[in-house]
Design an enzyme around this catalytic site. Structure first.
Site, PDB file in Angstrom:
ATOM      1  N   ASP A  38     -14.886  33.032 -16.951  1.00  0.00           N
ATOM      2  CA  ASP A  38     -13.989  33.511 -15.904  1.00  0.00           C
ATOM      3  C   ASP A  38     -12.703  33.949 -16.588  1.00  0.00           C
ATOM      4  OD1 ASP A  38     -13.984  32.728 -12.574  1.00  0.00           O
ATOM      5  OD2 ASP A  38     -12.108  33.422 -13.474  1.00  0.00           O
ATOM      6  N   GLU A 163     -27.036  35.809  -3.169  1.00  0.00           N
ATOM      7  CA  GLU A 163     -26.949  34.362  -2.980  1.00  0.00           C
ATOM      8  C   GLU A 163     -26.881  34.049  -1.488  1.00  0.00           C
ATOM      9  OE1 GLU A 163     -27.118  31.803  -5.335  1.00  0.00           O
ATOM     10  OE2 GLU A 163     -27.503  31.074  -3.323  1.00  0.00           O
ATOM     11  N   LYS A 222     -28.808  41.034   2.110  1.00  0.00           N
ATOM     12  CA  LYS A 222     -27.730  40.048   2.126  1.00  0.00           C
ATOM     13  C   LYS A 222     -26.727  40.368   3.233  1.00  0.00           C
ATOM     14  CE  LYS A 222     -24.868  36.856   1.102  1.00  0.00           C
ATOM     15  NZ  LYS A 222     -24.213  36.358  -0.068  1.00  0.00           N
ATOM     16  N   LEU A 229     -26.478  36.235  11.246  1.00  0.00           N
ATOM     17  CA  LEU A 229     -25.977  34.870  11.471  1.00  0.00           C
ATOM     18  C   LEU A 229     -24.669  34.913  12.263  1.00  0.00           C
ATOM     19  CD1 LEU A 229     -26.703  33.366   7.937  1.00  0.00           C
ATOM     20  CD2 LEU A 229     -27.796  32.699  10.090  1.00  0.00           C
ATOM     21  N   GLY A 275     -15.554  31.426  10.211  1.00  0.00           N
ATOM     22  CA  GLY A 275     -14.702  31.787   9.084  1.00  0.00           C
ATOM     23  C   GLY A 275     -15.552  31.888   7.839  1.00  0.00           C
ATOM     24  N   CYS A 278     -17.494  35.250   3.630  1.00  0.00           N
ATOM     25  CA  CYS A 278     -18.532  36.289   3.678  1.00  0.00           C
ATOM     26  C   CYS A 278     -18.701  37.028   5.001  1.00  0.00           C
ATOM     27  CB  CYS A 278     -19.870  35.676   3.292  1.00  0.00           C
ATOM     28  SG  CYS A 278     -19.951  35.339   1.530  1.00  0.00           S
TER      29      CYS A 278
HETATM   30  C1  UDX Z   1     -18.200  35.926  -4.900  1.00  0.00           C
HETATM   31  C2  UDX Z   1     -18.027  37.153  -4.001  1.00  0.00           C
HETATM   32  O1  UDX Z   1     -16.770  37.079  -3.391  1.00  0.00           O
HETATM   33  C3  UDX Z   1     -19.059  37.257  -2.920  1.00  0.00           C
HETATM   34  O2  UDX Z   1     -19.037  38.554  -2.386  1.00  0.00           O
HETATM   35  C4  UDX Z   1     -20.427  37.050  -3.435  1.00  0.00           C
HETATM   36  O3  UDX Z   1     -21.329  36.921  -2.371  1.00  0.00           O
HETATM   37  C5  UDX Z   1     -20.526  35.902  -4.381  1.00  0.00           C
HETATM   38  O4  UDX Z   1     -19.502  35.930  -5.374  1.00  0.00           O
HETATM   39  P1  UDX Z   1     -17.203  33.506  -4.642  1.00  0.00           P
HETATM   40  O5  UDX Z   1     -17.935  32.877  -5.762  1.00  0.00           O
HETATM   41  O6  UDX Z   1     -16.971  32.702  -3.419  1.00  0.00           O
HETATM   42  O7  UDX Z   1     -17.964  34.775  -4.120  1.00  0.00           O
HETATM   43  O8  UDX Z   1     -15.839  34.140  -5.171  1.00  0.00           O
HETATM   44  P2  UDX Z   1     -14.659  33.431  -5.928  1.00  0.00           P
HETATM   45  O9  UDX Z   1     -14.693  31.973  -5.681  1.00  0.00           O
HETATM   46  O10 UDX Z   1     -13.440  34.238  -5.651  1.00  0.00           O
HETATM   47  O11 UDX Z   1     -15.068  33.622  -7.470  1.00  0.00           O
HETATM   48  C6  UDX Z   1     -15.014  34.794  -8.181  1.00  0.00           C
HETATM   49  C7  UDX Z   1     -14.511  34.477  -9.587  1.00  0.00           C
HETATM   50  O12 UDX Z   1     -14.613  35.636 -10.411  1.00  0.00           O
HETATM   51  C8  UDX Z   1     -13.052  34.022  -9.644  1.00  0.00           C
HETATM   52  O13 UDX Z   1     -12.970  32.758 -10.241  1.00  0.00           O
HETATM   53  C9  UDX Z   1     -12.367  35.095 -10.495  1.00  0.00           C
HETATM   54  O14 UDX Z   1     -11.331  34.584 -11.321  1.00  0.00           O
HETATM   55  C10 UDX Z   1     -13.519  35.636 -11.311  1.00  0.00           C
HETATM   56  N1  UDX Z   1     -13.317  37.000 -11.832  1.00  0.00           N
HETATM   57  C11 UDX Z   1     -12.905  37.987 -11.012  1.00  0.00           C
HETATM   58  C12 UDX Z   1     -13.584  37.266 -13.173  1.00  0.00           C
HETATM   59  O15 UDX Z   1     -13.942  36.367 -13.937  1.00  0.00           O
HETATM   60  N2  UDX Z   1     -13.421  38.538 -13.629  1.00  0.00           N
HETATM   61  C13 UDX Z   1     -12.966  39.551 -12.828  1.00  0.00           C
HETATM   62  O16 UDX Z   1     -12.803  40.672 -13.301  1.00  0.00           O
HETATM   63  C14 UDX Z   1     -12.708  39.242 -11.473  1.00  0.00           C
HETATM   64  C1  UDX Z   2     -22.526  32.040   4.919  1.00  0.00           C
HETATM   65  C2  UDX Z   2     -24.057  32.148   5.007  1.00  0.00           C
HETATM   66  O1  UDX Z   2     -24.575  31.083   5.805  1.00  0.00           O
HETATM   67  C3  UDX Z   2     -24.657  32.125   3.618  1.00  0.00           C
HETATM   68  O2  UDX Z   2     -26.057  32.289   3.672  1.00  0.00           O
HETATM   69  C4  UDX Z   2     -24.027  33.239   2.800  1.00  0.00           C
HETATM   70  O3  UDX Z   2     -24.530  33.254   1.499  1.00  0.00           O
HETATM   71  C5  UDX Z   2     -22.518  33.111   2.787  1.00  0.00           C
HETATM   72  O4  UDX Z   2     -22.013  33.070   4.112  1.00  0.00           O
HETATM   73  P1  UDX Z   2     -20.785  30.049   4.571  1.00  0.00           P
HETATM   74  O5  UDX Z   2     -19.736  31.075   4.842  1.00  0.00           O
HETATM   75  O6  UDX Z   2     -20.621  29.150   3.399  1.00  0.00           O
HETATM   76  O7  UDX Z   2     -22.203  30.758   4.389  1.00  0.00           O
HETATM   77  O8  UDX Z   2     -20.892  29.080   5.849  1.00  0.00           O
HETATM   78  P2  UDX Z   2     -21.758  29.043   7.203  1.00  0.00           P
HETATM   79  O9  UDX Z   2     -22.403  27.719   7.264  1.00  0.00           O
HETATM   80  O10 UDX Z   2     -22.623  30.215   7.369  1.00  0.00           O
HETATM   81  O11 UDX Z   2     -20.622  29.047   8.312  1.00  0.00           O
HETATM   82  C6  UDX Z   2     -19.796  30.181   8.546  1.00  0.00           C
HETATM   83  C7  UDX Z   2     -18.865  29.929   9.695  1.00  0.00           C
HETATM   84  O12 UDX Z   2     -19.577  29.907  10.923  1.00  0.00           O
HETATM   85  C8  UDX Z   2     -18.110  28.605   9.627  1.00  0.00           C
HETATM   86  O13 UDX Z   2     -16.772  28.812  10.001  1.00  0.00           O
HETATM   87  C9  UDX Z   2     -18.839  27.749  10.611  1.00  0.00           C
HETATM   88  O14 UDX Z   2     -18.042  26.708  11.118  1.00  0.00           O
HETATM   89  C10 UDX Z   2     -19.215  28.764  11.668  1.00  0.00           C
HETATM   90  N1  UDX Z   2     -20.370  28.385  12.499  1.00  0.00           N
HETATM   91  C11 UDX Z   2     -21.584  28.157  11.925  1.00  0.00           C
HETATM   92  C12 UDX Z   2     -20.232  28.285  13.877  1.00  0.00           C
HETATM   93  O15 UDX Z   2     -19.136  28.498  14.411  1.00  0.00           O
HETATM   94  N2  UDX Z   2     -21.328  27.965  14.645  1.00  0.00           N
HETATM   95  C13 UDX Z   2     -22.550  27.747  14.097  1.00  0.00           C
HETATM   96  O16 UDX Z   2     -23.491  27.475  14.844  1.00  0.00           O
HETATM   97  C14 UDX Z   2     -22.677  27.835  12.688  1.00  0.00           C
END
Ligand code: UDX
Ligand code: UDX
Length: 461
Positions: A38, A163, A222, A229, A275, A278
């Site tokens: 990273d 993912e 994806k 969902l 929230g 994604c």
């Molecule tokens: C990320 C994407 O946001 C999401 O669209 C995808 O589905 C899965 O990967 P997430 O792992 O939650 O999700 O993102 P985040 O926690 O922000 O991690 C990304 C990392 O990449 C950060 O730690 C950032 O510092 C790093 N990064 C970013 C690099 O190492 N190089 C870069 O040029 C930009």
């Molecule tokens: C989501 C997808 O589930 C996952 O497959 C994808 O890779 C990334 O985005 P995540 O954002 O980690 O995962 O959480 P998720 O469990 O999907 O919940 C998303 C939001 O929906 C949360 O704020 C949760 O509280 C809300 N939620 C979920 C509801 O309000 N009602 C429900 O019945 C389920």
């Protein structure tokens, strides 16, 4: 000493997706060397310490089992690009904030920079795996950059492997996935690369759960999975508004419709809104792609899922305002939970942020409590630091408050001593349950005025 690893795998981006996914691969496959890099040194230092940069149940034990054995965290991106033959890319792809597509399209800046870095450093053939969520057809752009002739000695094969893990259950989701999806070009070299990735997953995932497809279907799946969902939540939340007008009960309705196997009972929980990093980003991305292809009605259809979500958050605040005699000024309002869901400290797109800001705009005094998300909450609300208090202990947080609003479904909020909390609050005491997790009748009997989501309020007026 020569290393005895069967394969060296790199992941660029040590975030919520890259970290847990690679930790699990390392844990399950001691024959591979896994390196996660990273650009953020603080994050890498945290991955190498006992205080991991993210909270995820079960993650620490898995990291500990493999770290230093076949799992390594580093900031030396270039060195590991050279050494590894399979490179997962899970850098962030946020919504674009500038230029064409601002507020809608995915910002591929980090992805492209990463691709160019790979191109510059690589000295041998590589398989590049898209882990980040990307708009359909990104692989084509990546393929073009990577095979652009600047480094024609080296061949790159791009795969899409989105993912599907959800935060809070990430380790379980990676260990026992519903499916693993691998998209590839349908060429001989594409299929060969796909088989390498299939082999990695088949170390712990049943073969029939490893789905393969063309690369565009994989990328688009994806976005579509997240859109479907989120659409379920917005559908149920729209009905929750109707329930509050009609004395129907949303839990009874979802119970009734969820037993229909065609509908199913998951993702039907009414809430203050969805929230997470994604859902909104991916739907807006889908909407943008539809618009790009001139599919206006289709774009409008999906955009409404995000509109209902904003409306649900707005409705929650308006409900607080109108039931508390149309003024929140100087009232102490305690938010139970700030994370976007339980079992994570992640606050990206959390409905609690929207609610906190609106309450501050009403001149309320906001107190935030959360077992894991206080430090993220503080940074999200740094512009409001004078108007918000942060208190980890929920009893202390609720002390002398006029209202509690449950924002996150942490199970600890189900088990609190609400008699004790009630006695320390200003009267009349209000509770707004944005997650429908507490026993509303019991709280009403204690003396609270209770406002669930999608059910009639229970009030003493
Ligand atoms: C990320 C994407 O946001 C999401 O669209 C995808 O589905 C899965 O990967 P997430 O792992 O939650 O999700 O993102 P985040 O926690 O922000 O991690 C990304 C990392 O990449 C950060 O730690 C950032 O510092 C790093 N990064 C970013 C690099 O190492 N190089 C870069 O040029 C930009
Ligand atoms: C989501 C997808 O589930 C996952 O497959 C994808 O890779 C990334 O985005 P995540 O954002 O980690 O995962 O959480 P998720 O469990 O999907 O919940 C998303 C939001 O929906 C949360 O704020 C949760 O509280 C809300 N939620 C979920 C509801 O309000 N009602 C429900 O019945 C389920």
């Amino acid at each position: 000493m020569a290393e005895k690893f069967k394969m060296k795998i790199l992941c660029i981006g040590a975030g919520y997706v890259g970290g847990p996914t690679m930790a699990m691969i390392a844990h399950k496959c001691p024959q591979y060397k896994i390196v996660v890099v990273d650009i953020n040194k603080e994050k890498i230092d945290a991955w190498n310490s006992d205080e991991l940069p993210i909270y995820e149940p079960g993650l620490y034990d898995v990291v500990k089992s493999a770290r230093g054995r076949n799992l390594f965290f580093s900031t030396d991106v270039d060195k590991w690009i050279k050494e590894c033959s399979v490179i997962f890319v899970s850098v962030n792809t946020p919504t674009k904030t500038y230029g064409v597509g601002a507020g809608m399209a995915a910002d591929l800046m980090y992805w492209e920079k990463t691709a160019r870095r790979i191109l510059e450093c690589a000295e041998s053939d590589k398989i590049i795996v898209e882990k980040s969520t990307l708009p359909v057809k990104t692989a084509q752009a990546m393929e073009r950059i990577l095979n652009s002739g600047e480094n024609s000695r080296v061949k790159f094969e791009v795969l899409s492997n989105p993912e599907f893990l959800a935060e809070g259950t990430a380790m379980e989701d990676i260990k026992n996935p519903d499916r693993v999806l691998i998209g590839s070009m349908q060429t001989d070299s594409g299929i060969k690369a796909r088989d390498v990735l299939c082999e990695i997953y088949s170390n712990w995932v049943d073969k029939e759960k490893i789905l393969t497809s063309n690369i565009w279907s994989s990328e688009l799946s994806k976005l579509v999975a997240n859109a479907f969902l989120a659409q379920r939540i917005s559908s149920v939340n729209s009905i929750s508004a109707l329930c509050e007008k009609t004395d129907a009960n949303i839990d009874e309705i979802t119970n009734a419709i969820g037993t229909d196997t065609r509908i199913g009972n998951k993702f039907l929980k009414a809430s203050v809104g969805f929230g997470g990093s994604c859902f909104k980003k991916d739907i807006l991305n889908l909407v943008y792609i539809c618009r790009t292809y001139g599919l206006t009605e289709e774009a409008d259809y999906w955009e409404n899922v995000t509109k209902i979500n904003r409306h649900q958050k707005q409705r929650f605040v308006l409900k607080m305002l109108s039931s508390m005699f149309n003024t929140l000024a100087d009232k102490r309002i305690c938010l139970f939970g700030f994370a976007f869901k339980a079992d994570t400290g992640d606050t990206r797109e959390t409905p609690a942020l929207f609610v906190a800001k609106k309450l501050v705009e009403e001149n309320a005094k906001v107190i935030i409590t959360d077992p894991k998300a206080i430090s993220n909450a503080k940074s999200d609300l740094s512009d409001y630091s004078l108007k918000i208090e942060y208190i980890v202990d929920p009893y202390e947080a609720a002390d002398k408050s006029h209202a509690i609003a449950i924002m996150t479904e942490w199970s600890l909020y189900k088990e609190l001593d609400y008699e004790k909390i009630f006695s320390s609050m200003e009267k009349p005491a209000f509770i707004f349950d944005g997650r429908n997790i507490v026993d509303h009748k019991k709280l009403y009997n204690i003396g609270f005025n209770v406002y669930p989501t999608g059910k009639s309020p229970l009030t003493h007026f």
